[in-house]
Design a protein around this motif. Structure first.
Motif, PDB file in Angstrom:
ATOM      1  N   THR A  39       0.900  -1.126   0.037  1.00 28.56           N
ATOM      2  CA  THR A  39      -0.031  -0.045  -0.060  1.00 28.56           C
ATOM      3  C   THR A  39       0.928   1.102   0.097  1.00 28.56           C
ATOM      4  O   THR A  39       0.269   2.379  -0.090  1.00 28.56           O
ATOM      5  CB  THR A  39      -1.068  -0.115   1.339  1.00 28.56           C
ATOM      6  N   GLY A  40       2.421   1.221   0.067  1.00 26.77           N
ATOM      7  CA  GLY A  40       3.000   2.380   0.172  1.00 26.77           C
ATOM      8  C   GLY A  40       3.539   2.617  -1.049  1.00 26.77           C
ATOM      9  O   GLY A  40       3.223   2.007  -2.140  1.00 26.77           O
ATOM     10  N   PHE A  41       4.484   3.695  -1.362  1.00 27.84           N
ATOM     11  CA  PHE A  41       4.888   4.256  -2.583  1.00 27.84           C
ATOM     12  C   PHE A  41       6.429   4.549  -2.310  1.00 27.84           C
ATOM     13  O   PHE A  41       6.758   5.154  -1.525  1.00 27.84           O
ATOM     14  CB  PHE A  41       3.992   5.686  -2.658  1.00 27.84           C
ATOM     15  N   ARG A  42       7.017   4.216  -3.545  1.00 27.13           N
ATOM     16  CA  ARG A  42       8.513   4.158  -3.510  1.00 27.13           C
ATOM     17  C   ARG A  42       8.889   5.674  -3.472  1.00 27.13           C
ATOM     18  O   ARG A  42      10.043   6.093  -2.693  1.00 27.13           O
ATOM     19  CB  ARG A  42       9.199   3.690  -4.578  1.00 27.13           C
ATOM     20  N   TRP A  43       8.060   6.754  -3.836  1.00 28.89           N
ATOM     21  CA  TRP A  43       8.451   8.057  -3.960  1.00 28.89           C
ATOM     22  C   TRP A  43       8.155   8.689  -2.706  1.00 28.89           C
ATOM     23  O   TRP A  43       8.683   9.794  -2.423  1.00 28.89           O
ATOM     24  CB  TRP A  43       7.577   8.871  -5.120  1.00 28.89           C
ATOM     25  N   ALA A  44       7.623   8.105  -1.783  1.00 32.48           N
ATOM     26  CA  ALA A  44       7.208   8.698  -0.278  1.00 32.48           C
ATOM     27  C   ALA A  44       8.401   8.687   0.390  1.00 32.48           C
ATOM     28  O   ALA A  44       8.501   9.244   1.470  1.00 32.48           O
ATOM     29  CB  ALA A  44       6.053   7.849   0.215  1.00 32.48           C
ATOM     30  N   VAL A  45       9.501   7.949   0.058  1.00 36.92           N
ATOM     31  CA  VAL A  45      10.876   7.821   0.687  1.00 36.92           C
ATOM     32  C   VAL A  45      11.870   8.954   0.301  1.00 36.92           C
ATOM     33  O   VAL A  45      11.910   8.802  -0.879  1.00 36.92           O
ATOM     34  CB  VAL A  45      11.196   6.327   0.693  1.00 36.92           C
ATOM     35  N   PRO A  46      12.084   9.677   1.109  1.00 37.88           N
ATOM     36  CA  PRO A  46      12.948  10.641   0.608  1.00 37.88           C
ATOM     37  C   PRO A  46      14.360  10.050  -0.239  1.00 37.88           C
ATOM     38  O   PRO A  46      14.795   9.064   0.540  1.00 37.88           O
ATOM     39  CB  PRO A  46      13.560  11.523   1.787  1.00 37.88           C
ATOM     40  N   GLU A  47      14.817  10.731  -1.010  1.00 33.59           N
ATOM     41  CA  GLU A  47      15.946  10.263  -1.558  1.00 33.59           C
ATOM     42  C   GLU A  47      17.154  10.249  -0.581  1.00 33.59           C
ATOM     43  O   GLU A  47      17.268  11.287   0.280  1.00 33.59           O
ATOM     44  CB  GLU A  47      16.485  11.380  -2.788  1.00 33.59           C
ATOM     45  N   GLY A  48      18.078   9.385  -0.675  1.00 34.59           N
ATOM     46  CA  GLY A  48      19.271   9.325   0.160  1.00 34.59           C
ATOM     47  C   GLY A  48      18.967   8.384   1.251  1.00 34.59           C
ATOM     48  O   GLY A  48      19.846   7.895   2.053  1.00 34.59           O
ATOM     49  N   VAL A  49      17.713   7.983   1.412  1.00 31.85           N
ATOM     50  CA  VAL A  49      17.162   7.213   2.661  1.00 31.85           C
ATOM     51  C   VAL A  49      17.526   5.485   2.093  1.00 31.85           C
ATOM     52  O   VAL A  49      16.866   5.176   0.974  1.00 31.85           O
ATOM     53  CB  VAL A  49      15.918   7.309   3.124  1.00 31.85           C
ATOM     54  N   PRO A  50      18.304   4.815   2.474  1.00 30.69           N
ATOM     55  CA  PRO A  50      18.462   3.516   2.162  1.00 30.69           C
ATOM     56  C   PRO A  50      17.224   2.769   2.137  1.00 30.69           C
ATOM     57  O   PRO A  50      16.413   2.848   3.277  1.00 30.69           O
ATOM     58  CB  PRO A  50      19.464   2.811   3.106  1.00 30.69           C
ATOM     59  N   PHE A  51      16.595   2.120   1.191  1.00 30.69           N
ATOM     60  CA  PHE A  51      15.390   1.468   0.939  1.00 30.69           C
ATOM     61  C   PHE A  51      15.488   0.200   0.473  1.00 30.69           C
ATOM     62  O   PHE A  51      16.115  -0.057  -0.322  1.00 30.69           O
ATOM     63  CB  PHE A  51      14.547   2.198  -0.144  1.00 30.69           C
ATOM     64  N   TYR A  52      14.925  -0.624   1.207  1.00 31.76           N
ATOM     65  CA  TYR A  52      15.001  -2.000   1.217  1.00 31.76           C
ATOM     66  C   TYR A  52      13.622  -2.528   0.664  1.00 31.76           C
ATOM     67  O   TYR A  52      12.552  -2.423   1.471  1.00 31.76           O
ATOM     68  CB  TYR A  52      15.430  -3.043   2.339  1.00 31.76           C
ATOM     69  N   GLN A  53      13.211  -2.864  -0.522  1.00 35.14           N
ATOM     70  CA  GLN A  53      12.033  -3.503  -0.972  1.00 35.14           C
ATOM     71  C   GLN A  53      11.818  -4.856  -0.202  1.00 35.14           C
ATOM     72  O   GLN A  53      12.399  -5.646  -1.114  1.00 35.14           O
ATOM     73  CB  GLN A  53      11.577  -3.071  -2.442  1.00 35.14           C
ATOM     74  N   GLN A 181       5.193  20.845   5.170  1.00 36.03           N
ATOM     75  CA  GLN A 181       5.929  21.351   3.754  1.00 36.03           C
ATOM     76  C   GLN A 181       5.502  20.541   2.482  1.00 36.03           C
ATOM     77  O   GLN A 181       6.405  20.900   1.660  1.00 36.03           O
ATOM     78  CB  GLN A 181       7.399  21.047   4.185  1.00 36.03           C
ATOM     79  N   GLY A 182       4.545  19.869   2.681  1.00 35.90           N
ATOM     80  CA  GLY A 182       3.970  18.900   1.503  1.00 35.90           C
ATOM     81  C   GLY A 182       4.901  18.059   0.991  1.00 35.90           C
ATOM     82  O   GLY A 182       4.926  17.732  -0.347  1.00 35.90           O
ATOM     83  N   ARG A 183       5.707  17.252   1.888  1.00 32.89           N
ATOM     84  CA  ARG A 183       6.680  16.347   1.361  1.00 32.89           C
ATOM     85  C   ARG A 183       5.874  15.041   1.101  1.00 32.89           C
ATOM     86  O   ARG A 183       6.521  14.242   0.483  1.00 32.89           O
ATOM     87  CB  ARG A 183       7.974  16.285   2.101  1.00 32.89           C
ATOM     88  N   THR A 184       4.971  14.707   2.060  1.00 30.98           N
ATOM     89  CA  THR A 184       4.279  13.421   1.917  1.00 30.98           C
ATOM     90  C   THR A 184       3.071  13.673   2.517  1.00 30.98           C
ATOM     91  O   THR A 184       2.469  14.754   3.154  1.00 30.98           O
ATOM     92  CB  THR A 184       5.193  12.339   2.798  1.00 30.98           C
ATOM     93  N   GLY A 185       2.153  12.599   2.523  1.00 32.13           N
ATOM     94  CA  GLY A 185       0.685  12.900   2.853  1.00 32.13           C
ATOM     95  C   GLY A 185      -0.125  11.461   2.831  1.00 32.13           C
ATOM     96  O   GLY A 185       0.620  10.283   2.292  1.00 32.13           O
ATOM     97  N   GLN A 186      -1.210  11.575   2.905  1.00 33.67           N
ATOM     98  CA  GLN A 186      -2.174  10.268   2.758  1.00 33.67           C
ATOM     99  C   GLN A 186      -2.542   9.944   1.355  1.00 33.67           C
ATOM    100  O   GLN A 186      -3.118  10.799   0.610  1.00 33.67           O
ATOM    101  CB  GLN A 186      -3.370  10.235   3.781  1.00 33.67           C
TER     102      GLN A 186
END
Ligand code: NAD
Ligand code: GDU
Length: 334
Positions: A39-53, A181-186
């Motif tokens: 239910t999540g979105f890859r774009w919701a994780v800020p750039e530079g944060v290590p992301f493990y799918q 700041q409008g960086r993420t939301g529901q």
């Protein structure tokens, strides 16, 4: 000053988790995310944060993340969150929320992770007989979602008693709003939460809002809830983590809400005020299992943490939710 230890956020691509990632990052904590993007979105994780799918039940992946990132705390948001679905498919909830959390806790214990913060819910109280609801109010969930979360609270309590780990269970009331700041939301499509639905209606994405029940035992007959801004909630997580680090022998269970209730009609009035327009309201029968009123007693969190909410204002919550709803339309090309 607390030493800022690396934190793994599960479900960090989701609504609340993505706000927690921002709160941690803004406060200078090293942070990594695991999310399977159901239910999540890859774009919701800020750039530079290590992301493990990946999935929180994947012990090999978790062991690798804990080692690679030197993780010393887990903030656990990953889970399934739709109450009616939990009634029609309870085993999905006992699997994704309870069994997989057991796997996650086991991996954390095996890696010697000393701190664990868990997204619990006011749904663990069911239909409480008192208002406001204290943490000692009997927990009698009325649906598998609430029960799946209560079982996790028990697992954490028993694990913390047996292993060198402390935990904090935060019982959220009604989470709403979006990053100022409008960086993420529901962003979930087909969401059912009142402020999200009303925001969609205000922007013409839906015809209107159904008011579920007008005969509740409340001043105007519609359901009363304690709406908490998601960014204040995210900050409570950061403060809870600081507390766990400073008090390694303590574990905590705390309500997260403002202690102030608003009815469905008051929420819709706020949306109309903010947009200077009127959304169409349809009076409908009650939804199954909705309590009249659910308001938190938040004395414990206020006494335990230096938590000072910044956005405890219904119109501000609605304004931030609407700003995000507009931006989401742009992201999706609506
Ligand atoms: N939204 C609320 O009002 C509310 C209230 C009380 C508690 N909570 C709790 O807060 C947490 C976050 O809720 P949310 O509203 O942000 O929901 P969400 O659906 O936006 O976020 C959940 C995230 O977890 C991920 N996920 C789900 N199962 C996973 C798995 N097995 N492995 C890895 N990732 C997985 C999803 O992809 C998603 O990104 C949940 O645990 C929920 O029960 C939410
Ligand atoms: O279209 C809608 C949606 C909601 N409501 C009403 O608005 C209030 C809030 O409903 P939400 O669906 O926004 O939230 P709930 O209070 O049902 O539940 C939420 O908060 C709970 C804790 O309080 C749990 O955490 C749960 O997961 C989460 O969905 C209720 O009176 C509900 O009947 C409407 O009238 N119309």
């Amino acid at each position: 000053m607390t030493t800022k230890l690396p934190v793994l956020v599960t479900g960090g691509a989701g609504y609340i988790g993505s706000h927690a990632v921002l709160a941690l990052q803004d406060a200078g904590w090293p942070v990594a995310v695991i999310d399977n993007l159901v239910t999540g979105f890859r774009w919701a994780v800020p750039e530079g944060v290590p992301f493990y799918q990946g999935d929180i039940e994947d012990g090999d992946l978790l062991a690798r993340i804990f080692a690679e990132q030197g993780i010393r705390a887990v903030m656990h948001f990953a889970g399934s969150v739709v109450v009616p679905e939990s009634v029609s498919d309870p085993l999905k909830y006992y699997h994704n929320n309870t069994a997989k959390t057991r796997a996650l806790i086991a991996a954390a214990v095996a890696a010697g992770v000393p701190h664990f913060i868990f997204s619990s819910t006011a749904a663990t109280y069911g239909i409480p007989e008192v208002s406001p609801v204290t943490e000692d109010t009997p927990q009698r969930p009325i649906n598998p979602y609430g029960m799946s979360k209560l079982m996790t609270e028990f697992m954490l309590r028993d694990t913390a008693a047996a292993h060198p780990m402390n935990f904090c269970a935060l019982r959220y009331f009604n989470v709403a709003g979006a990053d100022p700041q409008g960086r993420t939301g529901q962003s979930t499509a087909g969401a059912t939460h009142l402020i999200k639905v009303a925001g969609e209606a205000a922007l013409g994405k839906r015809a209107g809002v159904e008011v579920f029940g007008t005969d509740f035992d409340t001043p105007d007959g519609t359901g009363v809830r304690d709406y908490i801004h998601v960014s204040d909630l995210a900050n409570a997580h950061v403060l809870a983590l600081e507390h766990l680090i400073a008090h390694p022998a303590d574990s905590l269970t705390m309500n997260c809400g403002y202690g102030q209730g608003y009815s469905v009609l008051e929420v819709l009035d706020a949306v109309d005020r903010v947009t200077n327009n009127k959304i169409v309201r349809t009076l409908s029968p009650r939804r199954a299992g909705d309590p009249d009123s659910l308001i938190s007693d938040n004395r414990r969190i206020k006494a335990t943490l230096p938590w000072v909410p910044k956005f405890a204002d219904l119109d501000l919550i609605v304004r931030h939710a609407l700003s995000w709803e507009r931006k989401l339309g742009e992201i999706r090309g609506e």
